[in-house]
Design a protein around this motif. Sequence first.
Motif, PDB file in Angstrom:
ATOM      1  N   ALA A 207       0.846  -1.204   0.000  1.00 47.22           N
ATOM      2  CA  ALA A 207       0.000   0.000   0.000  1.00 47.22           C
ATOM      3  C   ALA A 207       0.876   1.246   0.000  1.00 47.22           C
ATOM      4  CB  ALA A 207      -0.901  -0.005   1.219  1.00 47.22           C
ATOM      5  N   CYS A 208       0.682   2.073  -1.011  1.00 52.07           N
ATOM      6  CA  CYS A 208       1.402   3.349  -1.085  1.00 52.07           C
ATOM      7  C   CYS A 208       1.061   4.169   0.161  1.00 52.07           C
ATOM      8  CB  CYS A 208       0.952   4.084  -2.338  1.00 52.07           C
ATOM      9  SG  CYS A 208       1.520   5.778  -2.450  1.00 52.07           S
ATOM     10  N   THR A 209       2.060   4.823   0.733  1.00 50.75           N
ATOM     11  CA  THR A 209       1.837   5.567   1.983  1.00 50.75           C
ATOM     12  C   THR A 209       1.189   6.919   1.745  1.00 50.75           C
ATOM     13  OG1 THR A 209       4.101   6.385   1.856  1.00 50.75           O
ATOM     14  CG2 THR A 209       3.711   4.417   3.213  1.00 50.75           C
ATOM     15  N   HIS A 210       0.863   7.234   0.488  1.00 50.36           N
ATOM     16  CA  HIS A 210       0.107   8.465   0.252  1.00 50.36           C
ATOM     17  C   HIS A 210      -1.367   8.194   0.541  1.00 50.36           C
ATOM     18  CE1 HIS A 210      -1.853  11.425  -2.733  1.00 50.36           C
ATOM     19  NE2 HIS A 210      -1.596  12.073  -1.614  1.00 50.36           N
ATOM     20  N   LEU A 211      -2.050   7.455  -0.336  1.00 44.55           N
ATOM     21  CA  LEU A 211      -3.478   7.185  -0.111  1.00 44.55           C
ATOM     22  C   LEU A 211      -3.819   5.713  -0.279  1.00 44.55           C
ATOM     23  CD1 LEU A 211      -5.166  10.283  -1.839  1.00 44.55           C
ATOM     24  CD2 LEU A 211      -4.934   9.848   0.605  1.00 44.55           C
ATOM     25  N   GLY A 212      -2.803   4.852  -0.267  1.00 46.77           N
ATOM     26  CA  GLY A 212      -3.085   3.431  -0.145  1.00 46.77           C
ATOM     27  C   GLY A 212      -3.241   2.633  -1.423  1.00 46.77           C
ATOM     28  N   CYS A 213      -3.032   3.208  -2.616  1.00 45.53           N
ATOM     29  CA  CYS A 213      -3.075   2.393  -3.841  1.00 45.53           C
ATOM     30  C   CYS A 213      -1.938   1.365  -3.813  1.00 45.53           C
ATOM     31  CB  CYS A 213      -2.908   3.276  -5.079  1.00 45.53           C
ATOM     32  SG  CYS A 213      -4.311   4.351  -5.377  1.00 45.53           S
ATOM     33  N   VAL A 214      -2.095   0.306  -4.586  1.00 44.54           N
ATOM     34  CA  VAL A 214      -1.062  -0.736  -4.615  1.00 44.54           C
ATOM     35  C   VAL A 214       0.068  -0.316  -5.563  1.00 44.54           C
ATOM     36  CG1 VAL A 214      -0.587  -3.129  -5.262  1.00 44.54           C
ATOM     37  CG2 VAL A 214      -2.697  -2.551  -4.062  1.00 44.54           C
TER      38      VAL A 214
ATOM     39  N   ASP B 193       6.439   1.945  -8.024  1.00 40.85           N
ATOM     40  CA  ASP B 193       5.754   3.149  -8.505  1.00 40.85           C
ATOM     41  C   ASP B 193       4.266   3.037  -8.207  1.00 40.85           C
ATOM     42  OD1 ASP B 193       8.246   3.639  -9.519  1.00 40.85           O
ATOM     43  OD2 ASP B 193       7.638   3.628 -11.633  1.00 40.85           O
ATOM     44  N   CYS B 194       3.686   4.133  -7.789  1.00 38.52           N
ATOM     45  CA  CYS B 194       2.259   4.124  -7.497  1.00 38.52           C
ATOM     46  C   CYS B 194       1.473   4.645  -8.703  1.00 38.52           C
ATOM     47  CB  CYS B 194       1.963   4.983  -6.272  1.00 38.52           C
ATOM     48  SG  CYS B 194       0.207   4.964  -5.909  1.00 38.52           S
ATOM     49  N   PRO B 195       0.496   3.867  -9.167  1.00 37.39           N
ATOM     50  CA  PRO B 195      -0.256   4.287 -10.355  1.00 37.39           C
ATOM     51  C   PRO B 195      -1.206   5.442 -10.088  1.00 37.39           C
ATOM     52  CG  PRO B 195      -1.206   2.277  -9.455  1.00 37.39           C
ATOM     53  CD  PRO B 195       0.027   2.561  -8.651  1.00 37.39           C
ATOM     54  N   CYS B 196      -1.531   5.713  -8.821  1.00 38.46           N
ATOM     55  CA  CYS B 196      -2.587   6.707  -8.569  1.00 38.46           C
ATOM     56  C   CYS B 196      -2.090   8.134  -8.754  1.00 38.46           C
ATOM     57  CB  CYS B 196      -3.179   6.512  -7.183  1.00 38.46           C
ATOM     58  SG  CYS B 196      -4.233   5.048  -7.159  1.00 38.46           S
ATOM     59  N   HIS B 197      -1.021   8.502  -8.061  1.00 39.62           N
ATOM     60  CA  HIS B 197      -0.557   9.893  -8.149  1.00 39.62           C
ATOM     61  C   HIS B 197       0.952   9.973  -8.340  1.00 39.62           C
ATOM     62  CE1 HIS B 197      -4.078   9.565  -5.359  1.00 39.62           C
ATOM     63  NE2 HIS B 197      -4.593  10.190  -6.404  1.00 39.62           N
ATOM     64  N   GLY B 198       1.584   8.838  -8.650  1.00 41.74           N
ATOM     65  CA  GLY B 198       2.966   8.877  -9.093  1.00 41.74           C
ATOM     66  C   GLY B 198       4.037   8.802  -8.025  1.00 41.74           C
ATOM     67  N   SER B 199       3.696   8.519  -6.762  1.00 40.67           N
ATOM     68  CA  SER B 199       4.763   8.353  -5.754  1.00 40.67           C
ATOM     69  C   SER B 199       5.663   7.195  -6.160  1.00 40.67           C
ATOM     70  CB  SER B 199       4.173   8.044  -4.374  1.00 40.67           C
ATOM     71  OG  SER B 199       3.539   9.158  -3.839  1.00 40.67           O
ATOM     72  N   ARG B 200       6.934   7.296  -5.781  1.00 42.80           N
ATOM     73  CA  ARG B 200       7.870   6.231  -6.111  1.00 42.80           C
ATOM     74  C   ARG B 200       8.728   5.908  -4.893  1.00 42.80           C
ATOM     75  NH1 ARG B 200      11.453   7.735  -9.956  1.00 42.80           N
ATOM     76  NH2 ARG B 200      11.864   5.539 -10.341  1.00 42.80           N
TER      77      ARG B 200
ATOM     78  N   GLY C  68       7.408  12.114  -4.159  1.00 39.11           N
ATOM     79  CA  GLY C  68       6.089  12.228  -3.573  1.00 39.11           C
ATOM     80  C   GLY C  68       4.989  12.133  -4.599  1.00 39.11           C
ATOM     81  N   PRO C  69       3.757  12.343  -4.177  1.00 41.75           N
ATOM     82  CA  PRO C  69       3.340  13.010  -2.941  1.00 41.75           C
ATOM     83  C   PRO C  69       3.579  12.251  -1.634  1.00 41.75           C
ATOM     84  CG  PRO C  69       1.424  12.199  -4.140  1.00 41.75           C
ATOM     85  CD  PRO C  69       2.596  12.040  -5.054  1.00 41.75           C
ATOM     86  N   ALA C  70       3.847  10.952  -1.644  1.00 40.60           N
ATOM     87  CA  ALA C  70       4.113  10.259  -0.375  1.00 40.60           C
ATOM     88  C   ALA C  70       5.329  10.879   0.311  1.00 40.60           C
ATOM     89  CB  ALA C  70       4.373   8.781  -0.647  1.00 40.60           C
TER      90      ALA C  70
END
Length: 539
Positions: A472-479, A490-497, A507-509
Amino acid sequence: METGGTHTLWGDEPLNLHRSQLTQNTTADVCIIGAGLAGILCAYALAREGRRVIVLEALDIGSGETGRTTAHLTNAIDDRYFHIEQMHGAEAARITAESHTQGISFLERIAMEEAIPCGFTRLDGYLFLPPGEKPELLQRELDAAHRAGLGAVERVDKVPSFESGPALRFPDQAQFSPMRFLAGVAHAAERLGASIHTGTQVDGIDKSSSLTVRTRGGSAVECGAVIVATNAPINDVVTMHMKQAAYRTYALAAPVAIDPDAKALLWDTSERAGDPDGPYHYVRFTSSDPNGRLTNGTPPRDFIIVGGGDHPTGIKVEPVERWNTLERWARERWPSMGTVVHRWSGQVLEPHDAVAFIGRNPTGPDGVYIVTGDSGMGMTHSAIAAILLPRLIAGEDHPWKKLYDPARKPVHGLADLARHVGRVTANYAEWVSPGEEARSLSAGDGLIVRHGLKLLAVCRDEQGRLHSHHAACTHLGCVVHWNSAEKSWDCPCHGSRFSAAGEVISGPAIKDLESAPIDGATPEIQTRPIMPTPSSAPI
Ligand code: FES
């Protein structure tokens, strides 16, 4: 194949991109978070006005997207003037042209005044059609560019270096070595009194009587204003991340024989369609020494830098195929191209309405400003931020303020953005592998595995160590998904890596992935090193 190192730059002396960590509380007029081109240019512009400036950077100077850009300095908007005009109106298109044109001149002036040996060169740029595309698109863009004030843009039969078919020529574009330029501006900002601290991760911004920027190490900066220049803003949890989408883009460099008069910036009109054979190509030419110096008595060699193959961040792709497709595309057009010597990838944030967000953060305390939504034009958007934000911080108005306002109301594109997020987050199932496959991972590979009710992100780093984290991405929890090109999650929702060791790269995480040992494969606890840049650009 050459890989890695923001200091490489075709083999000459390393650049000094490392500074000391911030270890004690301090004060400043303006605290800037992020030492990419936007942050460092803002520091320079503010320090020139006599402001006390401090820059905090989690990794090293230029370790984010500035270290990966192919650095086209252009006023040929890749979302097209006719789109800007349609969405925002004729005056907005005029301001877009004016601000990017002034952005190029701003960069040129700094390169000259500070005598930065970055090979700043003016040259033409050409927009051309991919096979099968109708030439009406060029006419539409030509007319819109003229209405926006770019009267010198003209239609030509072809670009100078291959049989492209009709194209638009944008005169007075530019190129430079972005990392040499960045290193030079950082030194100039410091000479003017700015302090830059690397290895200093920001944890948050508080507001009481003044603004306080807190760091993970415990030290803090009390200041009158904050500029968040972290590509994706780390201070905002939701608002700004609903207005833009993250894309990966690929680039490679190879020696090439090219007539000096044929050197130009080149872009085709393909879309970012997620199709490995279709999407967008961008090209420029550089030299083994952008300043033209001899190396051991031999003249510099020319290189072609080809980019494209974009896709939404976090979808399942084979990066090698993207690079191979780019290489094939380039060889068909420049048959003299030699062996590829470097390849890398970067991230682009696409705003929903094709205009970057530069101005006061729409939520949270007063005095916090952001620069984000680079839209593949990060160099000129950084310059625009360094022109605009000092004026806004001084409490002045500016003719560009409204267009770039991060709080502007959505005009078009939110439905597209929702579709984008839906598409990239709908495919978790195809990523999940049986747990036992994790143990046979090769070095440099990563997998999402189901472990009881949880999904784990498991990878083996280049040293052979197995790492396991909650997926779970530590920004908003996407896988998160494994990026085999950059060896990152890499997070598909808002691009955190995140790095293989789970540390936030971008970020945004702002929090690392949570460690989660899988049975029989307890990962080593990692200390927190400065993350290496996996494969930065050589330019
Ligand atoms: Fe927003 Fe991951 S970046 S959930």
